[in-house]
Enzyme design. Sequence first.
Site, PDB file in Angstrom:
ATOM      1  N   GLN A 130       0.824  -1.201   0.000  1.00  0.00           N
ATOM      2  CA  GLN A 130       0.000   0.000   0.000  1.00  0.00           C
ATOM      3  C   GLN A 130       0.857   1.250   0.000  1.00  0.00           C
ATOM      4  OE1 GLN A 130      -3.749   0.409   2.454  1.00  0.00           O
ATOM      5  NE2 GLN A 130      -2.415   1.674   3.710  1.00  0.00           N
ATOM      6  N   GLY A 131       0.698   2.114  -0.999  1.00  0.00           N
ATOM      7  CA  GLY A 131       1.438   3.359  -1.097  1.00  0.00           C
ATOM      8  C   GLY A 131       0.593   4.554  -0.689  1.00  0.00           C
ATOM      9  N   TYR A 132       0.349   4.693   0.599  1.00  0.00           N
ATOM     10  CA  TYR A 132      -0.428   5.812   1.130  1.00  0.00           C
ATOM     11  C   TYR A 132       0.473   6.819   1.852  1.00  0.00           C
ATOM     12  CZ  TYR A 132      -5.244   4.061   0.380  1.00  0.00           C
ATOM     13  OH  TYR A 132      -6.440   3.668  -0.166  1.00  0.00           O
ATOM     14  N   SER A 133       1.047   6.409   2.990  1.00  0.00           N
ATOM     15  CA  SER A 133       1.779   7.327   3.858  1.00  0.00           C
ATOM     16  C   SER A 133       3.027   7.886   3.184  1.00  0.00           C
ATOM     17  CB  SER A 133       2.181   6.616   5.153  1.00  0.00           C
ATOM     18  OG  SER A 133       1.051   6.231   5.901  1.00  0.00           O
ATOM     19  N   SER A 165       4.296  -1.710   4.258  1.00  0.00           N
ATOM     20  CA  SER A 165       4.443  -3.091   4.739  1.00  0.00           C
ATOM     21  C   SER A 165       4.744  -4.050   3.598  1.00  0.00           C
ATOM     22  CB  SER A 165       3.166  -3.540   5.458  1.00  0.00           C
ATOM     23  OG  SER A 165       2.918  -2.733   6.580  1.00  0.00           O
ATOM     24  N   GLU A 248     -10.796  -1.943   5.064  1.00  0.00           N
ATOM     25  CA  GLU A 248      -9.778  -2.290   6.064  1.00  0.00           C
ATOM     26  C   GLU A 248     -10.406  -2.496   7.427  1.00  0.00           C
ATOM     27  OE1 GLU A 248      -5.357  -0.700   7.384  1.00  0.00           O
ATOM     28  OE2 GLU A 248      -6.859   0.775   6.804  1.00  0.00           O
ATOM     29  N   SER A 374      -3.865   7.965  13.003  1.00  0.00           N
ATOM     30  CA  SER A 374      -3.403   8.256  14.363  1.00  0.00           C
ATOM     31  C   SER A 374      -4.558   8.675  15.265  1.00  0.00           C
ATOM     32  CB  SER A 374      -2.342   9.361  14.329  1.00  0.00           C
ATOM     33  OG  SER A 374      -2.941  10.604  14.024  1.00  0.00           O
ATOM     34  N   GLU A 376      -4.812  11.368  16.933  1.00  0.00           N
ATOM     35  CA  GLU A 376      -5.142  12.770  16.681  1.00  0.00           C
ATOM     36  C   GLU A 376      -6.102  12.905  15.501  1.00  0.00           C
ATOM     37  OE1 GLU A 376      -2.921  17.033  15.676  1.00  0.00           O
ATOM     38  OE2 GLU A 376      -1.827  15.143  15.523  1.00  0.00           O
TER      39      GLU A 376
END
Length: 396
Positions: A130-133, A165, A248, A374, A376
């Site tokens: 997964q290429g998100y962050s 990951s 997810e 997160s 937050e």
Amino acid sequence: MTSIDVRTEIRGWLDRELGTAATDGPYASLRGAGGPGREDEAFEERRGWNRHLAENGWTCLGWPVEYGGRGLSVDEQVVFYEEYAGADAPHKVNHLGEELLGPTLIAFGTEAQKQRFLPGIRNVTELWCQGYSEPGAGSDLANVQTKARLDGDEWVIDGQKVWTSNAMEADWIFVVARTEPGSQRHHGLSFLLVPLDQPGIEVRPIRQLTGGSEFNEVFFTGARTEADLVVGGVGNGWRVAMGLLGFERGVSVLGQQVGFAREFADVVDLARTNGAINDPVLRDRLADLKVELDVMRANAARMLAGVEGGSGSDAGGGAASIAKLVWANWHQKLGETAMAIAGPASLTAEAPYELDRFQRLFLFARADTIYGGSDEIQRNILAERVLGLPREPKGA
């Protein structure tokens, strides 16, 4: 088929393949392998196990039959995850493809994309990451800076992803990239399918506290993918990405709860073995954890009932965000309690750096309140989207 039929079938199959307390099965050595903080453990053996699951019809349970799935109901899928976790079966290597990208393609992809990619996901012949962050866009996905531009019949991608990951083992990566120059926040994003084995991509493992390297940085420098490998249409990446995050937090969440229950039972056994159970403070901490675990399970079942009833991602007043906040903080408290029960021995590791399961639990759980959104960000979602409070001031 009913939930009872599924439970009987999967329990019998797992007993034969993994064994029981009295017998060993052909895959008995893999019981308990993998999982959070240990994704790189026995990876090739677990890949073989995952393909064995596929060959026997135990992957893609909720996918429609026409795409190779079994078309099981939410209740039946929950039964599978309960039995799978209860058998201490190895963590599957194909989670991102089977549970996230596959359902996303079925919901948003073209027929050509489904025919191209779904068989490889189902048969575990192509693995995904997964290429998100990004370094400046972790939980705040709308701040993505990775860019993609059309060059003839290909997208050209430049940027960086992080905390990816199993990128070292994956064949493909799904990437949220900014395809509209000058766009901001959730506008102008697209969801691209990108092959990893090409000169324009570099994968660098990240060594983590637990000693493993399941997380990676991925650098894109003129990387390319075909123009038609954009899911949901150009500029609709935010909608597709949010849809994937909804998957997810789907039925596998109850399997997670069973895994938590197993970890909790192990911590209680440790307390009984070393006498810490006689400490009234530690005993109260364990009692609190048990009550909270039961409440989490009940709320997870209620959230899934809302999903099956057709409710949106905000069903139950931001149920998904509430669930993430609760389980992440509970899991951290479990790790902290395990360390308190283990006592001074918990502070040392065998050379060169061999951690026991309770030390890994404690260290990896520190990330629970960060990954997957997160604390937050989850609180901001609840405050702004559910309670209607003013947006948090920038720079606050």
